[in-house]
Scaffold this motif. Structure first.
Motif, short mmCIF file in Angstrom:
data_model
loop_
_atom_site.label_atom_id
_atom_site.label_comp_id
_atom_site.label_asym_id
_atom_site.label_seq_id
_atom_site.Cartn_x
_atom_site.Cartn_y
_atom_site.Cartn_z
N ALA A 105 21.45 -37.13 -10.08
CA ALA A 105 21.14 -36.10 -9.10
C ALA A 105 20.88 -36.75 -7.76
CB ALA A 105 19.92 -35.31 -9.54
N ALA A 106 21.16 -36.04 -6.70
CA ALA A 106 20.92 -36.58 -5.38
C ALA A 106 20.82 -35.43 -4.39
CB ALA A 106 22.03 -37.53 -4.97
N THR A 107 20.37 -35.75 -3.20
CA THR A 107 20.23 -34.72 -2.18
C THR A 107 21.55 -34.52 -1.45
OG1 THR A 107 19.61 -36.35 -0.57
CG2 THR A 107 17.83 -35.27 -1.77
N TYR A 108 21.53 -33.55 -0.55
CA TYR A 108 22.73 -33.24 0.21
C TYR A 108 23.16 -34.43 1.07
CZ TYR A 108 26.12 -30.24 2.49
OH TYR A 108 27.30 -29.68 2.92
N GLU A 109 22.18 -35.23 1.51
CA GLU A 109 22.53 -36.38 2.36
C GLU A 109 23.41 -37.36 1.59
OE1 GLU A 109 22.06 -36.62 5.62
OE2 GLU A 109 21.31 -34.58 5.31
N THR A 110 23.08 -37.57 0.32
CA THR A 110 23.90 -38.47 -0.49
C THR A 110 25.30 -37.90 -0.64
OG1 THR A 110 21.88 -38.89 -1.69
CG2 THR A 110 23.89 -39.83 -2.59
N TYR A 111 25.36 -36.58 -0.81
CA TYR A 111 26.66 -35.92 -0.90
C TYR A 111 27.49 -36.23 0.33
CZ TYR A 111 30.01 -32.04 -0.69
OH TYR A 111 31.14 -31.28 -0.56
N LYS A 112 26.85 -36.18 1.48
CA LYS A 112 27.56 -36.48 2.72
C LYS A 112 28.08 -37.92 2.70
CE LYS A 112 26.94 -37.06 7.62
NZ LYS A 112 26.00 -37.13 8.73
N GLN A 113 27.23 -38.84 2.24
CA GLN A 113 27.67 -40.23 2.18
C GLN A 113 28.86 -40.38 1.25
OE1 GLN A 113 24.34 -42.62 1.05
NE2 GLN A 113 23.13 -41.93 2.80
N ILE A 114 28.79 -39.68 0.12
CA ILE A 114 29.89 -39.79 -0.84
C ILE A 114 31.18 -39.25 -0.24
CG2 ILE A 114 30.73 -38.97 -3.08
CD1 ILE A 114 27.84 -39.16 -4.07
N CYS A 115 31.05 -38.15 0.52
CA CYS A 115 32.24 -37.59 1.18
C CYS A 115 32.82 -38.58 2.18
CB CYS A 115 31.89 -36.30 1.92
SG CYS A 115 31.71 -34.91 0.83
N GLY A 116 31.96 -39.42 2.73
CA GLY A 116 32.41 -40.35 3.76
C GLY A 116 33.10 -41.59 3.22
N THR A 117 33.07 -41.80 1.89
CA THR A 117 33.69 -43.02 1.37
C THR A 117 35.20 -42.86 1.33
OG1 THR A 117 33.39 -42.17 -0.85
CG2 THR A 117 31.78 -43.75 -0.08
N PRO A 118 35.89 -43.96 1.51
CA PRO A 118 37.36 -43.88 1.50
C PRO A 118 37.96 -43.73 0.11
CG PRO A 118 36.66 -46.13 1.88
CD PRO A 118 35.42 -45.31 1.84
N ILE A 119 37.16 -43.91 -0.92
CA ILE A 119 37.70 -43.82 -2.29
C ILE A 119 38.16 -42.38 -2.53
CG2 ILE A 119 37.17 -44.31 -4.70
CD1 ILE A 119 34.47 -45.50 -3.52
N SER A 120 39.22 -42.20 -3.30
CA SER A 120 39.58 -40.83 -3.64
C SER A 120 39.80 -40.67 -5.13
CB SER A 120 40.82 -40.38 -2.87
OG SER A 120 41.60 -41.47 -2.51
N LYS A 121 38.76 -40.24 -5.80
CA LYS A 121 38.86 -39.95 -7.23
C LYS A 121 38.98 -38.45 -7.40
CE LYS A 121 37.80 -44.13 -8.87
NZ LYS A 121 38.61 -44.92 -9.76
N VAL A 122 39.67 -38.03 -8.44
CA VAL A 122 39.91 -36.60 -8.62
C VAL A 122 38.65 -35.88 -9.05
CG1 VAL A 122 41.20 -34.91 -9.94
CG2 VAL A 122 42.36 -36.90 -9.02
N LEU A 123 37.85 -36.51 -9.92
CA LEU A 123 36.62 -35.86 -10.36
C LEU A 123 35.44 -36.37 -9.55
CD1 LEU A 123 37.07 -35.93 -14.22
CD2 LEU A 123 37.40 -34.03 -12.64
N PHE A 124 34.55 -35.45 -9.20
CA PHE A 124 33.43 -35.86 -8.36
C PHE A 124 32.57 -36.91 -9.05
CE2 PHE A 124 29.20 -35.74 -6.63
CZ PHE A 124 29.48 -35.87 -5.29
N ALA A 125 32.34 -36.74 -10.36
CA ALA A 125 31.48 -37.69 -11.06
C ALA A 125 32.05 -39.10 -10.95
CB ALA A 125 31.33 -37.28 -12.51
#
Lengths: 613, 739
Positions: free
Chosen positions: B621-641
Motif C-alpha cells: 500500500a502507498a499514498t497518492y504521492e507514491t503513485y505519482k512517482q510510479i507513474c513517472g518511471t520509464p518502465i512500462s509493465k502491463v500490470l500495475f503490481a
C-alpha cells in the motif's frame, strides 16, 4: 573473399532454398503437412525473428555473466520484444545427407478474440525493423496476415473468459463422502432431473407442443442444446458440482453433463443434455469433442505448431537457445519465472532436448569467436572435409519473391556439418536418440539445465577445450569500477590503479564493459575484498586512488551486478544502474542469502571490444 | 537496396511529374475532379516537398497538424483515469510521448484566397520513422512501443507499414543535433572522419615477420622514388622503375586539394598500417591521410608538403574537410525536423484537435527531452510555438459553437461532418459556409475527398476545415480580413487560444502562456465527477489476492474502520485499487495497522478483517504521492503490481514507511480544508443503471484491461461509477486516437 565465394559455390548448395511461407490464409492446411514432417524427422530446427534485442551495450550477454544474470537479461528482452517470424525446419541426417522441410511462419499478436491477448503492447528497435526492411520483410503482410496465437496460460484464461461449456467426465473423487445435507441436496436434484427427463421423453402431443415447451422452459428451466433438450442446474461451489455429477452418474447412458465456467473462475452451473439413446449420446460426445478441437485451434493459432513439436518430443536445434527459448516460453507457454532454475524445470517437460548450436560450435576451437552462422559455415567449408547434401522437400513455391526464414536451413546445415566433423552419430543412419547420446552434445543440450545446476564437474572436464589464455575465476574475484571520466581507456585505468600501490599490475586485469563502467578481475582470492574495503573506507585511502575516489570513482562487488540484473535496473549505462542498485540496497535489509559463488571464465581474448558494443 | 533507391525515387518522381503535368494540361485546376490522392511524402520526395511546403507555410494564414502514433498507452493503468491529478496526467502524457513513435505527420497549410473568396488547403502527409542515421546517438530513442490495439486500428484503415518503415523520413531532435555537433567538436566522434596521421597515431606494430620487413622496404623504395620524381625540375610521366602494371594501379598520382599525392588503392588494412609506419619513420615531408567517407569515397593517401607550415595547412584543411562532411551528414539526418522548424520559425497559428499529446510528441521528438512538470513544459512550448489553438477546446468552450454543436460529439470526424457538410458530404455550399479548396500538386478541387480516412494528412485537413468554419460562426469575416493581420491576434479568438486539454476525460485545461490549470466548469462536462477527490485521503493498494474485487475490499475496510470510513474504491486494473478514506487520519491508521498485521501472526491478526486483503503476503500500500512517482518511471509493465515491483518496492515496509513520511509532510503542508467537501459517488442515483450499461459495454470497449491471468476481476464486479468511468476513459482515449 574470392576463395570463400568459390567454396560456397562448390559446396553443392542450390543458390535458392525454397522455404514454405505460411500466413493466416494457408495456415490451417499447412498444419497436417508440418505434423507429418515433424513426426518423420529426427530433429526440429528453429530460428526466430525478433523486433529487438538489447537496449544498451551492457544489456547483452557478456562473457562475465553467470547463468542467473544471463537469464535475467534474456528474460527482460523476451518480455519486451515480439516475434514477427518463426522459421521451423524438421530435418533428418542420413549419411551426410540433410533432408529438410523448412517453413517460415509470419506471426502477429493480433487480438483475435477481443480479450486483450496475446499482448497489449510490445517494443521494437528501429535498427531491427530497418534491417528487416532491408532484407525485404513485408510488414504489411505481417500485420495484416500474420498468424496470431495464445500462450497455454492465456488459453486457459480465455476459455474461462469466453465461458463456453466444457464436457465433464462423470468420474467423481474417490474420497467423496456425502453428508446429510448433501444427501438432501442430491435427492432433490435427482427428482428434478427425473421429472424433467420424463417430461422430455413423453410422447409428443403435437397440438400443444409449443405451449408445453414454453411452459417447461418457464417452470423447469428446460432448454435445448442444439436439437437436444437440456437443463441448467445452478451450483454454488465445486462441492456441489461433485454432488451433481454423482447424481448424474445413474443416468450416464443418456445424460451428458457440461460445466459452465463462471466469469471469475470455477463453475457456475452444470448443463445436462439429454440424448435420445446410447448411440445418440456417443454421437453427441463425439460432436462435442470436434467442436472443442475447432475451438482450441482458434484459440491457439500458431501455438498449435509449438504443441506439435512438444508432443513429438523431438530434439530441438537452435542457434542461441537461451534467447530463443525465453521468447518461446514467454509467448507460447506462460510468463517467465523469476529464476533460471524454475525456467529450466518449467521448460523441460515441454522441450526435453534442446540442442544449442552456438555451444556445439565452441567445441571446434577456432569457431569459438565466430558469432555468425554464414561465417561459421564457410570456415568449416574451408578447413574441414564434411560435405553435406541438402535436400529440401518442397519445390520453390509460387511466391518466388518472398523467401524468408533461410536462416533456419543454415542452422540445420551448420549442425549437420558439426555433427559430421565431430563424428557424432557416426553410424550410417543417425536418429535423434543416437545423437543425444554423443558426449560432445552433453554440453550443448539444455544449456540452461547445465547452467543452473552447480556444474563445476562438467566445466572442469571441458577445460582442455578452451585456449590456455582462458582462466576460471570466481565471481568473488570480480569488481566493477565506474565513475571515471569519459574517454578513459582500460589501459589508462590499469596504470592509474597500479600507481595507487594497493594492487600491483600482475594481480589484476581490467576491461571496459561500456563507456561508463569497467570490470576488474583479481587473480588471487581475497584481493578483491581487500580492494573493495579500501575503496569503501575512505579514511584509509591515500595517494592516487584517493584522488580517483574524490573524482567520483566507485566500486562494487559482483553481488551488486547480480542485484542490478535481478531487480532489474536496466539503465543505459551500467554505472548508472550500479549506482541505483547501491541506493536501493541501503534501505534493503540484508535478507539475501549468500548464494553459492558461481564461476565464470575470464578469457584474455574474449575481450569486450567497445567497437562491437 | 541502397543502390536501387535513387533510381526508384527518380522514376516515381518522374512518373508523378508526368502524371500531374498531363492532368493539369487536360484540366487546368478545376472543381470536377474531387477525388485525387493527397500529397504523400516519404524520404524519396522529401526534399522537393519541403521546398514546396516552405512556400505554402509562408503564405498560410494558419497550419493544421495531426499525428499518428504507434500507440497511446503502454498499459491499461496508464490511461488517464477519471480522477487523476493534473500532475499525474502530465506524467502519463509524458510517458506516452517518450515511449511511442510518431509514424505519420499531417501538415496542412490554409491560405485565404481573397480573389476567389475561399480558403486553399495544401494537405501533406509525411511518413516518418525513427531510423538511426548517425551511429553515436543514444540507443534509447530508437526503441519504441507498438500498442497492438492502435496497430489494429491503423490496419483497419489500410495504413501502409512498409512505406513507414522502409521509406519513412527520419529525424533528429534539436537536442540530438546539438549533441552530435558537440561530439564532433570535442572530437570523440571518429566515424566518417578524415584523419591525418601524425607521429603517434599509427599503431606501433613491431616489424617481426619477414614478410612485413620486406614489404616495408619495398614501399619505402617506392615512396622515395615518387618523392624524388616530384622534386625533379622536369616533369615527365612518372614511372616506377621496373614496376608492373599492377603496382602502377596501386600508386595513383593525383592532387589532394592543392598538394600532390599518391592514392593508395588495393592494399589490405595491415599493409596500409605498414605504409603508414614507413611514411612516419622515413619521410618528413610526406603525410599519410585517411579520408573516411562512405565506402566508395574512403581514400588512403600519401601527401607531399614542402614545409612544416605547409604541412600544418594540410592538416587544417583535412580537418576542415572532415568537419564539413560530418556536419553535412548531421544536417541530412535532421530530416523531418526541418518541417517542424519551419512551423516554429514562421510563427504561424498552429491548429490541432485535442492536441496536447501531439504537442508533447512534437516536443519530445523534435526539440528535446520532455521537462518533468507540465508548467516547465508549456513555458518551453510557447517559445517554439507561440500560437496554438485546439479546435476541441474551441468547440466546447465558445458559447456560440457550443450551441451549434448541440451537445453532439466533438470527435474530429463527427465535428467535421456537423460543421462542414459542404466539404464532407459535398452539400451545396450555403452562404454561411466557409469555402475550402484543396490543392495537391497542380490539382485543385472544392469538394475534395482523398478517400483515405484516418491518415494524418486528411485529419489535419479536417481539423483546418473545422477551424475555418468555426471562425466563420464566431464572426470572423475572412472577406474583411486583411492579409497583414494575423489570425492569432484576432480578439475573437483571444479567449480560446493557447489552451489545451491536459486530459479530455477530466476536462482539465492548461494555459500554455502561463501554465495555469483550469478545470472546465461542470456545466460542460458531466464526466468531471471526481473533481472532489481528496488526494491526501487516497491510498493505493496492489498485489492483493486476485479473487478480491473492489466490492470485497470495500467490505474489508467497512468492517475495520466503520461503514462510513471509505468513500470510494476504484479498481485501476486487475491488480490494484484506489481507496479514498473519509478522513486523512485513516490513511496513516491503515498503513500502520497493515504493518502490524503483517508482523504478527497471532490468531487476532489472522482473524482481522483486513487479513483477507493481506493474504498471500504480496499486498502493498502507498499514498497518492507514491503513485505519482510510479507513474513517472520509464518502465512500462502491463500490470500495475508488476510496475510497482519494478519501481523498486522490494519490501512492503519500505513503501509503508516512505508513504508515511510522505503523509506527514503532506499533512503539515496541507491542512485538509478547501477540498474536504466530497460527493459520495456511489450514492449517485443513476449508479445502478450505469453499471448495467457498463458491464454490457465492458467486454467490447476495454479489451486491454484484461490481463492474461486467470482472474477476471475487471468485469462485472465493480460498482457502477467505476466501470462507467473506466469505460468513458477507454472510449475517450479511443476517440482521441480515432480523431
Amino acid at each position: 573473399m574470392a576463395v570463400l565465394q568459390k567454396r560456397l559455390f562448390c559446396s553443392a548448395v542450390p543458390k535458392k532454398w525454397p522455404v514454405k511461407q505460411v500466413t493466416k490464409t494457408n495456415f490451417p492446411e499447412s498444419l497436417e503437412e508440418i505434423k507429418r514432417h515433424i513426426s518423420s524427422s529426427d530433429f526440429v530446427a528453429v530460428s526466430l525473428q525478433k523486433t529487438g534485442s538489447f537496449s544498451a551495450p551492457w544489456h547483452r550477454l557478456l562473457p562475465f555473466d553467470t547463468a542467473d544474470t544471463a537469464y535475467s537479461k534474456a528474460k527482460s528482452s523476451a518480455e519486451r520484444f515480439q516475434l514477427f517470424q518463426f522459421a521451423l525446419c524438421p530435418f533428418s541426417l542420413e549419411n551426410s545427407k540433410l533432408v529438410a522441410h523448412p517453413y517460415n511462419y509470419l506471426l502477429y499478436p493480433r487480438d483475435e478474440l477481443k480479450l486483450g491477448m496475446p499482448s497489449y503492447s510490445f517494443s521494437c528497435q528501429s535498427s531491427h525493423l530497418t534491417s528487416m526492411a532491408r532484407e525485404g520483410f513485408d510488414f504489411n503482410a505481417c500485420i495484416y496476415h500474420g498468424i496470431s496465437y495464445l500462450s497455454r496460460e492465456q488459453e486457459t484464461a480465455a476459455k474461462i473468459r469466453i465461458g463456453n461449456p466444457s464436457p465433464s467426465t462423470l468420474v467423481v473423487d474417490s474420497s467423496f463422502a456425502p453428508s446429510v445435507a448433501d444427501s438432501i441436496f442430491m435427492e432433490r436434484l435427482k427428482s428434478r432431473v427425473i421429472r424433467w427427463k420424463s417430461a422430455c421423453q413423453k410422447p409428443k402431443d403435437s397440438r400443444n407442443e409449443v405451449l408445453m415447451n414454453s411452459l417447461r422452459k418457464l417452470i423447469m428451466g428446460s432448454e435445448y442444446y442444439g436439437s437436444r433438450p437440456s437443463i441448467n442446474l445452478d451450483v454454488c461451489s465445486e462441492r456441489q458440482v461433485q454432488l451433481v455429477l454423482e447424481v448424474l452418474r445413474e443416468f450416464s447412458d443418456e445424460l451428458v453433463p457440461l460445466l459452465i465456467p463462471a466469469k471469475s473462475g470455477g463453475t457456475q452451473a452444470v448443463r445436462v443434455v439429454l440424448a435420445s439413446s446410447k448411440e445418440d449420446k456417443e454421437f453427441f460426445e463425439e460432436e462435442l469433442r470436434c467442436r472443442e478441437e475447432e475451438e482450441n485451434k482458434k484459440f491457439r493459432g500458431f501455438r498449435e505448431v509449438i504443441d506439435l513439436i512438444s508432443a513429438s518430443q523431438k530434439p530441438v536445434v537452435s542457434y542461441n537457445s537461451l534467447t530463443d527459448f525465453t521468447f518461446i516460453h514467454s509467448k507460447f507457454l506462460a510468463p517467465l519465472p523469476p529464476t533460471i532454475d524454475e525456467f529450466a524445470s518449467s521448460l523441460r517437460p515441454v522441450f526435453p532436448h534442446v540442442l544449442d548450436v552456438s555451444h556445439l560450435m565452441k567445441v571446434v576451437r577456432p569457431l569459438r569467436k565466430v558469432a555468425n552462422i554464414p561465417v561459421a559455415i564457410s570456415y568449416l567449408n574451408n578447413h574441414f572435409f564434411a560435405p553435406v547434401d541438402i535436400e529440401i522437400s518442397h519445390q520453390a513455391t509460387e511466391n518466388e519473391g518472398r523467401n524468408h526464414g533461410l536462416n533456419v536451413i543454415r542452422i540445420c546445415h551448420l549442425f549437420a556439418k558439426l555433427c559430421s566433423i565431430l563424428k557424432i552419430g557416426s553410424s550410417s543412419t543417425m536418429s535423434g536418440n543416437d545423437v543425444l547420446l554423443a558426449p560432445a552434445l552433453e554440453e550443448c543440450t539444455n544449456v540452461f539445465n547445465a547452467f543452473s545446476t552447480s556444474s563445476e564437474e562438467s566445466i572442469d572436464e571441458d577445460i582442455s577445450v578452451w585456449t590456455e589464455s582462458t582462466r576460471k575465476v570466481s565471481c568473488e574475484h570480480l569488481v566493477f569500477l565506474w565513475g571515471f571520466g569519459s574517454g578513459t581507456t582500460a589501459g589508462k585505468l590499469k596504470s592509474l590503479l597500479n600507481k595507487s600501490h594497493y594492487v600491483s599490475s600482475k594481480e589484476f586485469d581490467i576491461r571496459l564493459v561500456d563507456k561508463s563502467c569497467a570490470i576488474l578481475v583479481f587473480w588471487q582470492p581475497g584481493l578483491a575484498e581487500t580492494f573493495l574495503d579500501v575503496m569503501n573506507n575512505s579514511e584509509e585511502i591515500t595517494g592516487s586512488l584517493r584522488e580517483l575516489v574524490s573524482e567520483g570513482l566507485r566500486a562494487a562487488s559482483y553481488e551488486t551486478y547480480k542485484r542490478v540484473c535481478k531487480l532489474p535496473i536496466w539503465e543505459a549505462d551500467l554505472g548508472e544502474s550500479l549506482d541505483r542498485a547501491l541506493e536501493d540496497s541501503d534501505c534493503l535489509t540484508e535478507a539475501h542469502s549468500k548464494a553459492t559463488p558461481k564461476e565464470i571464465y575470464w578469457s584474455n581474448d574474449d575481450m569486450i571490444n567497445l567497437d562491437e558494443l | 537496396m541502397n543502390r536501387h533507391r535513387p533510381t526508384a525515387a527518380a522514376l516515381s518522381r518522374a512518373l508523378s511529374r508526368a502524371f500531374s503535368a498531363s492532368a493539369s494540361a487536360a484540366e487546368p485546376s478545376s472543381a470536377s475532379a474531387s477525388s485525387f490522392p493527397q500529397k504523400l511524402v516519404t524520404r524519396s520526395n522529401f526534399e522537393a516537398a519541403l521546398a514546396e511546403l516552405r512556400r505554402h507555410v509562408r503564405a498560410a494564414d494558419f497550419v493544421a497538424v495531426d499525428l499518428e502514433m504507434s500507440g497511446v498507452t503502454s498499459a491499461p493503468w496508464r490511461e488517464s483515469l477519471g480522477f487523476d491529478r493534473s500532475d499525474v496526467l502530465y506524467l502519463k502524457v509524458k510517458h506516452s510521448a517518450e515511449k511511442f513513435a510518431v509514424i505519420q505527420f499531417g501538415v496542412c497549410p490554409f491560405r485565404w484566397d481573397s480573389s476567389k473568396q475561399t480558403f486553399v488547403a495544401y494537405p501533406h502527409n509525411f511518413y516518418i520513422f525513427p531510423r538511426q542515421e548517425l551511429p553515436t546517438i543514444d540507443r534509447s530513442s530508437y526503441e519504441f512501443i507498438w500498442q497492438t490495439g492502435s496497430i489494429d486500428f491503423l490496419a483497419r484503415y489500410q495504413f501502409d507499414f512498409n512505406a513507414c518503415i522502409r521509406e519513412g523520413i527520419s529525424y533528429l531532435s534539436r537536442r540530438q543535433e546539438d549533441e552530435a555537433l558537440r561530439r564532433l567538436n570535442s572530437g570523440d566522434e571518429d566515424e566518417s572522419s578524415a584523419t591525418c596521421y601524425n607521429s603517434k597515431d599509427a599503431g606501433d606494430i613491431p616489424l617481426v615477420a619477414m614478410a612485413d620487413i620486406l614489404f616495408s622496404e619495398r614501399m619505402k623504395n617506392r615512396l622515395s622514388e615518387w618523392h624524388d620524381w616530384l622534386l625533379q625540375p622536369r616533369n615527365r610521366e612518372f614511372q616506377f622503375q621496373g614496376s608492373s602494371n599492377d603496382s602502377k594501379q596501386k600508386f595513383q598520382t593525383l592532387f589532394f586539394m592543392m598538394w600532390p599525392a599518391v592514392n593508395l588503392i588495393g592494399f589490405t588494412s595491415h599493409q596500409l598500417r605498414l605504409i603508414q609506419l614507413v611514411v612516419r619513420k622515413n619521410f618528413k615531408d610526406l603525410t599519410y591521410v585517411h579520408v573516411k567517407g562512405d565506402n566508395v569515397f574512403s581514400q588512403h593517401l600519401v601527401v607531399y608538403t614542402d614545409s612544416k607550415d605547409d604541412r600544418d595547412l594540410l592538416i587544417k584543411e583535412v580537418n576542415n574537410e572532415h568537419r564539413k562532411r560530418a556536419e553535412k551528414k548531421i544536417q541530412a539526418a535532421v530530416g523531418f525536423r526541418h518541417v517542424v522548424d519551419l512551423l516554429s520559425s514562421e510563427r504561424k497559428l498552429i491548429v490541432g484537435h485535442n492536441c496536447f499529446l501531439d504537442i508533447a510528441h512534437v516536443y519530445n521528438k523534435f526539440i528535446g527531452p520532455l521537462p518533468s512538470t507540465a508548467e516547465e513544459f508549456v513555458s518551453s512550448v510557447s517559445k517554439y510555438f507561440p500560437h496554438i489553438i485546439d479546435t476541441k477546446i474551441l468547440l466546447n468552450t465558445h458559447q456560440v459553437l457550443r450551441q451549434r454543436m448541440k451537445k453532439s460529439k466533438t470527435s474530429l470526424s463527427s465535428a467535421f461532418t456537423l460543421l462542414c457538410p459542404h466539404i464532407s458530404l459535398s452539400f451545396a455550399a450555403l452562404e454561411s459556409y466557409v469555402k475550402v479548396e484543396v490543392e495537391v500538386d497542380d490539382l485543385r478541387s472544392s469538394s475534395w475527398n482523398s478517400g483515405a480516412k484516418h491518415d494524418a494528412g486528411y485529419d489535419a485537413f479536417m481539423t483546418g476545415c473545422i477551424f475555418a468554419q468555426a471562425c466563420g460562426y464566431i464572426g470572423i469575416d475572412f472577406k474583411l480580413h486583411s492579409p497583414s493581420e494575423s489570425l492569432a491576434e484576432n480578439e475573437k479568438l483571444q479567449k480560446h487560444i493557447n489552451l489545451l486539454y491536459l486530459s479530455w476525460t477530466n476536462a482539465d485545461i492548461i494555459d500554455l502562456t502561463n501554465g495555469n490549470k483550469v478545470t472546465a466548469s461542470v456545466e460542460y462536462s458531466q464526466k468531471k465527477r471526481y473533481s472532489n477527490v481528496v488526494f491526501e485521503n487516497v491510498v493505493l493498494i496492489w498485489g492483493f489476492p486476485s479473487e478480491l474485487k473492489a466490492r470485497h475490499i470495500r467490505e474489508c475496510f467497512s468492517k475495520t474502520f466503520g461503514v462510513t470510513s471509505v468513500t470510494f474504491v476504484y479498481q485501476m486494473d486487475p491488480t490494484a485499487v484506489f481507496v479514498q478514506f473519509s478522513k486523512t487520519k485513516l490513511v496513516s491508521d491503515f498503513l500502520s495497522l497493515m504493518e502490524t498485521l503483517e508482523k504478527n501472526n497471532d490468531p487476532i491478526s489472522v482473524l482481522h478483517p483486513l487479513s483477507e486483503l493481506l493474504k498471500g503476503g504480496n499486498t502493498r500500500a502507498a499514498t497518492y504521492e507514491t503513485y505519482k512517482q510510479i507513474c513517472g518511471t520509464p518502465i512500462s509493465k502491463v500490470l500495475f503490481a508488476d510496475q510497482a515491483e519494478a519501481f523498486g518496492a522490494k519490501r512492503k515496509t519500505d513503501f509503508v514507511e516512505s508513504s508515511k513520511t510522505a503523509m506527514d509532510t503532506q499533512e503539515d503542508k496541507n491542512p485538509v480544508s478547501e477540498n474536504s467537501v466530497f460527493v459520495d459517488l456511489l450514492s449517485a442515483p443513476w449508479g445502478e443503471k450505469a453499471a448495467q450499461a457498463a458491464s454490457n459495454y465492458a467486454g467490447k470497449t476495454k479489451p486491454g484491461m484484461i490481463d492474461n491471468l486467470e482472474n477476471d476481476s475487471f468485469h462485472g464486479c465493480l460498482s457502477g461509477d467505476e466501470i462507467l468511468n473506466s469505460v468513458y476513459a477507454a472510449e475517450e482515449t479511443q476517440l482521441v486516437r480515432t480523431s
